[in-house]
Design an enzyme around this catalytic site. Structure first.
Site, short mmCIF file in Angstrom:
data_model
loop_
_atom_site.label_atom_id
_atom_site.label_comp_id
_atom_site.label_asym_id
_atom_site.label_seq_id
_atom_site.Cartn_x
_atom_site.Cartn_y
_atom_site.Cartn_z
N ASP A 167 0.86 -1.18 0.00
CA ASP A 167 0.00 0.00 0.00
C ASP A 167 0.90 1.24 0.00
O ASP A 167 1.86 1.29 0.78
CB ASP A 167 -0.91 0.02 1.23
CG ASP A 167 -2.08 0.97 1.06
OD1 ASP A 167 -3.22 0.50 0.87
OD2 ASP A 167 -1.85 2.20 1.09
N GLU A 202 -14.21 -10.98 -5.24
CA GLU A 202 -14.38 -11.38 -3.84
C GLU A 202 -15.87 -11.37 -3.48
O GLU A 202 -16.65 -10.61 -4.03
CB GLU A 202 -13.59 -10.45 -2.91
CG GLU A 202 -13.85 -8.95 -3.10
CD GLU A 202 -15.08 -8.45 -2.36
OE1 GLU A 202 -15.55 -9.16 -1.45
OE2 GLU A 202 -15.57 -7.36 -2.70
N PHE A 203 -16.21 -12.25 -2.53
CA PHE A 203 -17.58 -12.33 -2.02
C PHE A 203 -17.54 -12.31 -0.50
O PHE A 203 -18.05 -13.21 0.17
CB PHE A 203 -18.28 -13.60 -2.53
CG PHE A 203 -18.38 -13.67 -4.03
CD1 PHE A 203 -19.38 -12.99 -4.71
CD2 PHE A 203 -17.46 -14.40 -4.77
CE1 PHE A 203 -19.47 -13.05 -6.10
CE2 PHE A 203 -17.54 -14.47 -6.15
CZ PHE A 203 -18.55 -13.80 -6.82
N ARG A 240 -18.29 -10.74 3.22
CA ARG A 240 -19.22 -9.92 3.98
C ARG A 240 -18.46 -9.28 5.14
O ARG A 240 -17.73 -9.97 5.86
CB ARG A 240 -20.37 -10.76 4.52
CG ARG A 240 -21.25 -11.40 3.48
CD ARG A 240 -22.15 -12.45 4.10
NE ARG A 240 -21.36 -13.56 4.66
CZ ARG A 240 -21.87 -14.53 5.41
NH1 ARG A 240 -23.16 -14.54 5.69
NH2 ARG A 240 -21.09 -15.49 5.88
N GLY A 273 -36.00 -3.97 6.79
CA GLY A 273 -35.29 -2.96 7.56
C GLY A 273 -35.35 -1.60 6.91
O GLY A 273 -36.22 -1.33 6.06
N GLY A 330 -27.17 -0.63 2.78
CA GLY A 330 -26.06 0.32 2.73
C GLY A 330 -24.77 -0.44 2.60
O GLY A 330 -24.73 -1.57 2.12
N CYS A 359 -20.50 -2.14 -0.65
CA CYS A 359 -20.66 -2.89 -1.90
C CYS A 359 -22.01 -2.69 -2.57
O CYS A 359 -22.07 -2.31 -3.74
CB CYS A 359 -20.44 -4.38 -1.63
SG CYS A 359 -18.75 -4.79 -1.16
#
Length: 440
Positions: free
Chosen positions: A30, A157-158, A160, A262, A266, A269
Site C-alpha cells: 500500500d 471477492e464475495f 461480507r 429494515g 447500505g 458494496c
C-alpha cells in the site's frame, strides 16, 4: 508460491492474510506509509473480527509482510512472483455514477514497470470492476511493457463485512476468469486448500467472472428491496413480514437469507455495485430496469425512515432529544459507507432535534462524518432524557438491554425498532409505544 497483493484495504488485507494462512509467502503493498507503519505495529486500518490475530500470526510465521511499493517486492523476493493481485478501491464517480477505475489502472501501470520478461506472472484483479476492465488492464500492461510474460485473470471477492475471514476460508464458491491455460493452473494452485475441502472453484471467461460479482450483489439488492416493499404492504393489510419471509424463505428456490426487512441497504458494496451495474448496462443499451428500480426504492426508503421517526413523535421533533442506537450500516463493522444514519441524523437535526447516539465500534468513524451529535459512552447514556429511541443497527448488545432501565431513563417511552430486533408484545408490556417494520 509468492504472491503480492496491491492494496491494504478491506479486500486486500483480508485476502493477503488468508492467502498467508494457506501457507503462501505474501507481501501486501500500500502506498500510504502511515498505514503500513501501523500494520507493522499490529494496528489494523479496519475493524474486522479476528483480522488482527490472523495478521499477527502470519507476520510472526514470516509468511506475511508489508511494503509501500511493488518494486520493493521484487527486490526482497528471491524466487519469482507467481501472482499479483489488484485489490484497490473502485468508488462511485460522483459526476456520472460509474465505477472510478483510476486506482485499478494506476495499479496496472505500476505492475507494467516491474513485470519481468523471463518469468510468467498472473495479474489477478480482485477489485469489483465493470465488464471489460480486465481487457483494459491487459492493454495497459502490454502498451507499457511489451516484453512481459503475463496473463490477466478476474477473481472477484464475495466477502461480507464482519465475517470476511470465514467467507474467504469457507466460501460458497470461488470464481475466476481467464483465457490463458497457464493462468488457470496458477489460479487452481492458489485455491488448492479450498478445492481439497470440496469448495467449488469455477473457471469461466474473463467477462463472465466480472459480471458474476455485479450480478450477485444486484440480485441481493433486489431481494432486500422486495422484502422491504412487502413489509410496507404488511403494515397496510395487518400482516407480519417476518412470518411472510419465513414462509417464502423455506422454498429452496428462494432461500431465507436477505429477507430481513429494515431501513434499506447500505455498506461499501451494494450501493456502488448496483449503481455501477445499472450504468454499465445502460452504456451497452441493455438496461437492467429491475436493478434501477431497486436503487430508486432504496433511496426513497432511507428518506422515509426519518419520516417514521417524526410521525412517532406526533408530527414534530423540534426541541426533542432523540437517541440513536447503532450508526454503522450493519453490526460487527465500523463501516459507515451509505449507512442510514448518514441520512437520518442530519435530517432529524434539520427538523430541530438533538441527537444522542451510541455505537459499540463505529463512533470514531461516524464522528468524521456527522456534526453536532452528542456521542454517548453507552446505550443507557444515549437514551437518557430522550423522547424517542431509534434502533438503527442490530448489534448483539442491544438485544440484551435492560428495558426497565431504558424506560426509566427516557423522557417518553417511544421506541422505533428499525431492525425488528424486539418482541412487540413484550415491549408494549414494558410500557413502550413500540414501532417496528412490517409488523402491524
Amino acid at each position: 508460491m509468492k504472491i503480492v497483493v496491491l492494496g491494504a484495504g478491506y479486500v486486500g488485507l483480508v485476502s493477503a492474510a488468508c492467502f498467508a494462512e494457506f501457507g503462501f509467502d505474501v507481501v501486501c503493498v500500500d502506498p500510504i506509509k502511515e498505514k503500513i507503519d501501523r500494520l507493522l505495529e499490529g494496528i489494523m486500518p479496519i475493524y474486522e473480527q479476528g483480522l488482527d490475530e490472523l495478521v499477527a500470526k502470519n507476520v510472526n510465521a514470516k509468511r506475511l509482510s508489508f511494503a509501500t511499493s511493488l518494486a520493493d517486492c521484487y527486490k526482497n523476493f528471491s524466487d519469482k512472483i507467481s501472482a499479483i493481485f489488484i485489490a484497490v478501491g473502485t468508488p462511485t464517480r460522483e459526476e456520472d455514477g460509474h465505477a472510478d477505475l483510476s486506482f485499478v489502472y494506476q495499479a496496472a501501470d505500476d505492475i507494467a514497470k516491474v513485470l519481468p520478461e523471463n518469468s510468467f506472472t498472473v495479474v489477478v484483479n480482485k477489485s469489483t470492476v465493470p465488464i471489460g476492465t480486465g481487457r483494459e488492464i491487459e492493454r495497459i500492461i502490454k502498451s507499457k511493457n511489451h516484453k512481459a510474460d503475463f496473463a490477466v485473470a478476474s477473481n472477484p471477492e464475495f466477502l461480507r463485512e464482519g465475517t470476511a475471514i470465514y467467507d474467504f476460508m469457507q466460501p460458497d464458491r470461488v470464481v475466476f476468469g481467464t483465457d490463458d491455460p497457464r493462468a488457470v493452473d496458477v489460479m487452481n494452485d492458489l485455491y488448492t486448500p479450498l478445492r481439497a475441502r470440496n469448495v467449488p472453484v469455477l473457471h469461466m471467461a474473463l467477462e463472465s467472472s466480472e459480471l458474476t460479482k455485479y450480478a450477485a450483489n444486484a440480485f441481493l439488492v433486489t431481494k432486500v428491496t422486495f422484502i422491504n416493499e412487502i413489509a410496507d404492504l404488511c403494515e397496510k393489510v395487518g400482516g407480519n413480514v417476518q412470518d411472510v419471509a419465513h414462509g417464502i424463505g423455506m422454498d429452496t428456490r428462494i432461500g431465507s437469507k436477505f429477507l430481513q426487512a429494515g431501513p434499506g441497504y447500505g455498506g461499501s458494496c451494494f450501493p456502488k455495485d448496483a449503481l455501477a451495474l445499472a450504468k454499465t448496462a445502460q452504456s451497452f443499451n441493455s438496461p437492467v430496469r429491475i436493478v434501477e428500480t431497486a436503487i430508486d426504492i432504496n433511496h426513497k426508503r432511507k428518506v422515509s425512515m426519518t419520516e417514521r421517526v417524526i410521525a412517532a413523535a406526533g408530527g414534530s421533533v423540534k426541541g426533542m432529544k432523540i437517541a440513536v442506537l447503532g450508526v454503522s450500516f450493519k453490526p460487527n463493522t465500523d463501516d459507515m459507507r451509505y449507512s442510514v444514519a448518514l441520512d437520518m441524523i442530519p435530517a432529524l437535526q434539520k427538523a430541530g432535534a438533538t441527537v444522542q447516539a451510541f455505537d459499540p465500534v463505529a463512533m470514531h468513524e461516524a464522528e468524521k462524518l456527522l456534526d453536532g451529535v452528542i456521542w454517548a459512552d453507552s446505550s443507557y447514556e444515549a437514551v437518557k432524557g430522550a423522547s424517542i429511541a431509534v434502533l438503527l443497527t442490530e448489534w448483539d448488545e442491544f438485544a440484551s438491554l435492560d428495558f426497565a432501565k431504558v424506560r426509566q431513563a427516557m423522557l417518553a417511552p417511544v421506541l422505533l425498532d428499525l431492525r425488528n430486533l424486539y418482541n412487540p408484545k413484550e415491549m408494549r408490556e414494558l410500557g413502550f409505544s413500540y414501532h417496528s417494520i412490517g409488523r402491524s
